[in-house]
Design a protein around this motif. Structure first.
Motif, PDB file in Angstrom:
ATOM      1  N   VAL A 114      61.070  72.147 102.462  1.00  0.00           N
ATOM      2  CA  VAL A 114      62.710  71.444 104.103  1.00  0.00           C
ATOM      3  C   VAL A 114      62.460  70.058 103.931  1.00  0.00           C
ATOM      4  O   VAL A 114      61.687  69.463 104.306  1.00  0.00           O
ATOM      5  CB  VAL A 114      61.805  72.303 105.476  1.00  0.00           C
ATOM      6  N   ARG A 115      63.182  69.535 103.966  1.00  0.00           N
ATOM      7  CA  ARG A 115      63.383  68.359 104.053  1.00  0.00           C
ATOM      8  C   ARG A 115      63.912  67.378 105.619  1.00  0.00           C
ATOM      9  O   ARG A 115      64.022  68.038 106.732  1.00  0.00           O
ATOM     10  CB  ARG A 115      64.227  67.647 103.115  1.00  0.00           C
ATOM     11  N   THR A 116      62.977  65.885 105.341  1.00  0.00           N
ATOM     12  CA  THR A 116      63.508  65.522 106.864  1.00  0.00           C
ATOM     13  C   THR A 116      64.268  65.260 107.310  1.00  0.00           C
ATOM     14  O   THR A 116      65.277  64.475 106.303  1.00  0.00           O
ATOM     15  CB  THR A 116      62.030  64.246 106.868  1.00  0.00           C
ATOM     16  N   LEU A 173      62.288  67.468 115.524  1.00  0.00           N
ATOM     17  CA  LEU A 173      61.835  68.603 115.882  1.00  0.00           C
ATOM     18  C   LEU A 173      63.004  69.371 115.475  1.00  0.00           C
ATOM     19  O   LEU A 173      62.681  71.056 114.999  1.00  0.00           O
ATOM     20  CB  LEU A 173      62.314  69.081 117.690  1.00  0.00           C
ATOM     21  N   ALA A 174      63.899  69.387 115.150  1.00  0.00           N
ATOM     22  CA  ALA A 174      64.870  70.487 114.557  1.00  0.00           C
ATOM     23  C   ALA A 174      64.505  71.026 112.630  1.00  0.00           C
ATOM     24  O   ALA A 174      64.271  71.775 112.364  1.00  0.00           O
ATOM     25  CB  ALA A 174      66.380  69.751 113.812  1.00  0.00           C
ATOM     26  N   ASP A 175      63.521  69.942 111.964  1.00  0.00           N
ATOM     27  CA  ASP A 175      62.412  69.711 111.096  1.00  0.00           C
ATOM     28  C   ASP A 175      61.472  70.996 111.435  1.00  0.00           C
ATOM     29  O   ASP A 175      61.551  72.120 110.733  1.00  0.00           O
ATOM     30  CB  ASP A 175      62.234  69.213 110.523  1.00  0.00           C
ATOM     31  N   ILE A 176      60.778  71.210 111.947  1.00  0.00           N
ATOM     32  CA  ILE A 176      60.241  72.399 113.099  1.00  0.00           C
ATOM     33  C   ILE A 176      60.585  73.555 113.040  1.00  0.00           C
ATOM     34  O   ILE A 176      59.994  73.808 113.056  1.00  0.00           O
ATOM     35  CB  ILE A 176      58.909  71.360 114.049  1.00  0.00           C
ATOM     36  N   LEU A 177      61.731  73.354 113.707  1.00  0.00           N
ATOM     37  CA  LEU A 177      62.464  74.674 113.452  1.00  0.00           C
ATOM     38  C   LEU A 177      62.577  74.941 112.594  1.00  0.00           C
ATOM     39  O   LEU A 177      63.371  76.014 112.305  1.00  0.00           O
ATOM     40  CB  LEU A 177      63.727  74.112 115.066  1.00  0.00           C
ATOM     41  N   SER A 178      63.345  74.047 111.845  1.00  0.00           N
ATOM     42  CA  SER A 178      63.115  74.670 110.518  1.00  0.00           C
ATOM     43  C   SER A 178      62.087  75.347 109.110  1.00  0.00           C
ATOM     44  O   SER A 178      62.294  76.598 108.691  1.00  0.00           O
ATOM     45  CB  SER A 178      63.841  73.738 109.307  1.00  0.00           C
ATOM     46  N   LEU A 179      61.211  74.564 109.659  1.00  0.00           N
ATOM     47  CA  LEU A 179      60.128  75.192 108.932  1.00  0.00           C
ATOM     48  C   LEU A 179      59.599  76.748 109.450  1.00  0.00           C
ATOM     49  O   LEU A 179      59.384  77.664 108.865  1.00  0.00           O
ATOM     50  CB  LEU A 179      58.909  74.449 109.715  1.00  0.00           C
ATOM     51  N   ASP A 198      57.795  58.053  95.719  1.00  0.00           N
ATOM     52  CA  ASP A 198      56.739  59.839  96.709  1.00  0.00           C
ATOM     53  C   ASP A 198      57.089  59.446  97.228  1.00  0.00           C
ATOM     54  O   ASP A 198      57.445  58.603  98.189  1.00  0.00           O
ATOM     55  CB  ASP A 198      55.566  58.764  96.419  1.00  0.00           C
ATOM     56  N   ASN A 199      57.287  61.217  97.924  1.00  0.00           N
ATOM     57  CA  ASN A 199      57.395  61.233  99.391  1.00  0.00           C
ATOM     58  C   ASN A 199      55.758  61.897  99.993  1.00  0.00           C
ATOM     59  O   ASN A 199      55.726  62.506  98.921  1.00  0.00           O
ATOM     60  CB  ASN A 199      57.817  62.086  99.427  1.00  0.00           C
ATOM     61  N   LEU A 200      55.703  61.510 101.581  1.00  0.00           N
ATOM     62  CA  LEU A 200      55.165  62.530 102.325  1.00  0.00           C
ATOM     63  C   LEU A 200      55.482  63.571 102.301  1.00  0.00           C
ATOM     64  O   LEU A 200      56.081  64.102 101.986  1.00  0.00           O
ATOM     65  CB  LEU A 200      54.291  61.606 103.427  1.00  0.00           C
ATOM     66  N   GLY A 201      53.971  64.875 102.433  1.00  0.00           N
ATOM     67  CA  GLY A 201      54.468  66.233 102.367  1.00  0.00           C
ATOM     68  C   GLY A 201      53.342  66.666 103.775  1.00  0.00           C
ATOM     69  O   GLY A 201      52.337  66.092 103.733  1.00  0.00           O
ATOM     70  N   ALA A 202      53.686  67.396 104.821  1.00  0.00           N
ATOM     71  CA  ALA A 202      53.130  68.443 105.441  1.00  0.00           C
ATOM     72  C   ALA A 202      53.096  69.820 105.210  1.00  0.00           C
ATOM     73  O   ALA A 202      54.564  69.933 104.604  1.00  0.00           O
ATOM     74  CB  ALA A 202      54.029  68.097 106.555  1.00  0.00           C
ATOM     75  N   LEU A 203      52.793  70.206 105.446  1.00  0.00           N
ATOM     76  CA  LEU A 203      52.615  71.925 105.125  1.00  0.00           C
ATOM     77  C   LEU A 203      52.767  72.422 106.266  1.00  0.00           C
ATOM     78  O   LEU A 203      51.495  72.368 107.963  1.00  0.00           O
ATOM     79  CB  LEU A 203      51.117  72.515 104.530  1.00  0.00           C
ATOM     80  N   LEU A 229      57.164  70.482 103.912  1.00  0.00           N
ATOM     81  CA  LEU A 229      58.550  69.593 105.206  1.00  0.00           C
ATOM     82  C   LEU A 229      58.043  68.409 104.050  1.00  0.00           C
ATOM     83  O   LEU A 229      57.164  67.572 104.248  1.00  0.00           O
ATOM     84  CB  LEU A 229      58.389  69.499 106.343  1.00  0.00           C
ATOM     85  N   VAL A 230      59.057  67.792 103.254  1.00  0.00           N
ATOM     86  CA  VAL A 230      58.492  67.079 102.889  1.00  0.00           C
ATOM     87  C   VAL A 230      60.086  65.894 103.124  1.00  0.00           C
ATOM     88  O   VAL A 230      61.013  65.572 103.377  1.00  0.00           O
ATOM     89  CB  VAL A 230      58.956  67.656 100.806  1.00  0.00           C
ATOM     90  N   GLN A 231      59.329  64.352 102.942  1.00  0.00           N
ATOM     91  CA  GLN A 231      60.651  63.483 102.967  1.00  0.00           C
ATOM     92  C   GLN A 231      61.830  63.400 102.113  1.00  0.00           C
ATOM     93  O   GLN A 231      61.226  63.694 101.288  1.00  0.00           O
ATOM     94  CB  GLN A 231      59.593  61.642 102.998  1.00  0.00           C
ATOM     95  N   THR A 232      62.426  62.634 102.739  1.00  0.00           N
ATOM     96  CA  THR A 232      64.356  62.326 102.136  1.00  0.00           C
ATOM     97  C   THR A 232      64.362  61.230 102.196  1.00  0.00           C
ATOM     98  O   THR A 232      63.816  60.122 103.439  1.00  0.00           O
ATOM     99  CB  THR A 232      64.776  63.277 101.762  1.00  0.00           C
ATOM    100  N   THR A 233      65.007  60.080 101.551  1.00  0.00           N
ATOM    101  CA  THR A 233      65.536  59.219 101.501  1.00  0.00           C
ATOM    102  C   THR A 233      66.840  59.222 102.540  1.00  0.00           C
ATOM    103  O   THR A 233      67.351  59.986 102.124  1.00  0.00           O
ATOM    104  CB  THR A 233      65.760  58.227 100.330  1.00  0.00           C
TER     105      THR A 233
END
Length: 307
Positions: free
Chosen positions: A127-129, A151-157, A247-252, A303-307
């Protein structure tokens, strides 16, 4: 006075993941270690179910089980000089002070490698930020700006794990501390909940959002900036072995039933009363392994950052 190994080993085992509580939430396979490999029997496909069966005899099928295996890795600390072994053993505070650096370093390195082993790949697991473009919370060598977490990103997760039929209870979202502090807490609803609600810090949980226990550590994972992001291998300190400005930060986000770990042999080594060092030499070893429990990677999403 000889080193009382059981005392030192016990201290290491009890405190190894004190700063990385997320590891203790994974499925534990420590009892399945054979030599340096974990062997887990995995059940085959589920049987078919018929409603109001009308054809007899029923078709007989045979279940074919598979074997999940993953190898243990050996983690060792550089030796340290102890100048008074007898005093260290009878003085708990001094012993803990000597061990603290070894334990913390071992725990952090193992945690970094565990996250690399758990991190998913493929477009359906990413899922991209989608938030506003900011210059905060960047990967170690990254430059420029990235979209913030929402918060929408967390809902996507949550949606991905819902479709995986993952249990609703026990889900974890592990965030890099910069992403949590600079971005998630900047969301007014989250900030107010954190300010006036209650957290569960002893368990490592700092917040609960959309069914996730939110946990935080300095680094989680880093992905590259390709169309389908690829996880980057990390050094001992958690930084990528190959770094790039893109590079992009990611969360799991994961459920404990879908990730695993195994803690094997723990040992300490010492050479007593070395004349050239005027003291005794000490070092420690821990065997540890980690893996995803399913080849289809269900139960885990990044959850991975996007530009």
């Amino acid at each position: 006075m000889a080193l009382q190994k059981e005392v030192w080993i016990s201290d290491i085992q009890e405190n190894l993941f004190a700063n990385n509580e997320f590891i203790n939430r994974a499925t534990d396979h420590s009892m399945w270690i054979s030599n340096k490999t974990v062997h887990i029997p995995q059940a085959g496909v589920n049987p078919d179910v018929k409603k109001n069966r009308a054809v007899f005899p029923a078709t007989i099928s045979q279940r074919t089980d598979t074997d999940l295996t993953y190898d243990m890795a050996e983690y060792t600390t550089d030796p340290i000089l102890l100048t008074n072994i007898e005093e260290l053993q009878i003085n708990y505070t001094k012993r803990q002070d000597i061990l603290r650096q070894h334990i913390n370093t071992l725990g952090d390195v193992i945690a970094n490698q565990t996250l690399y082993a758990w991190a998913p790949s493929g477009s359906t697991r990413i899922v991209r930020t989608s938030g506003s473009v900011v210059a905060t919370a960047l990967a170690p060598s990254a430059t420029g700006t990235r979209k913030a977490i929402t918060l929408a990103d967390i809902l996507s997760l949550k949606s991905v794990l819902d479709k995986d039929n993952v249990p609703a209870t026990g889900r974890i979202l592990l965030l890099p501390s910069d992403m949590y502090n600079a971005q998630l807490l900047a969301i007014q609803d989250v900030y107010q909940a954190q300010s006036y609600g209650s957290s569960a810090l002893p368990s490592g949980v700092v917040n609960r959002i959309h069914g996730f226990d939110i946990m935080v550590r300095p680094t989680v994972v880093v992905y590259d900036n390709t169309g389908t992001p690829v996880i980057k291998a990390v050094d001992a300190d958690g930084t990528p072995t190959t770094e790039a400005a893109s590079d992009n930060l990611g969360a799991l986000a994961f459920h404990p039933n879908f990730v695993c770990k195994a803690l094997g042999a723990t040992d300490v080594f010492y050479s007593e009363n070395q004349p050239e060092y005027y003291g005794s030499i000490f070092s420690a070893l821990v065997m540890h392994g980690a893996a995803k429990l399913r080849s289809d990677q269900k139960g885990i999403v990044a959850l991975v950052q996007t530009t």
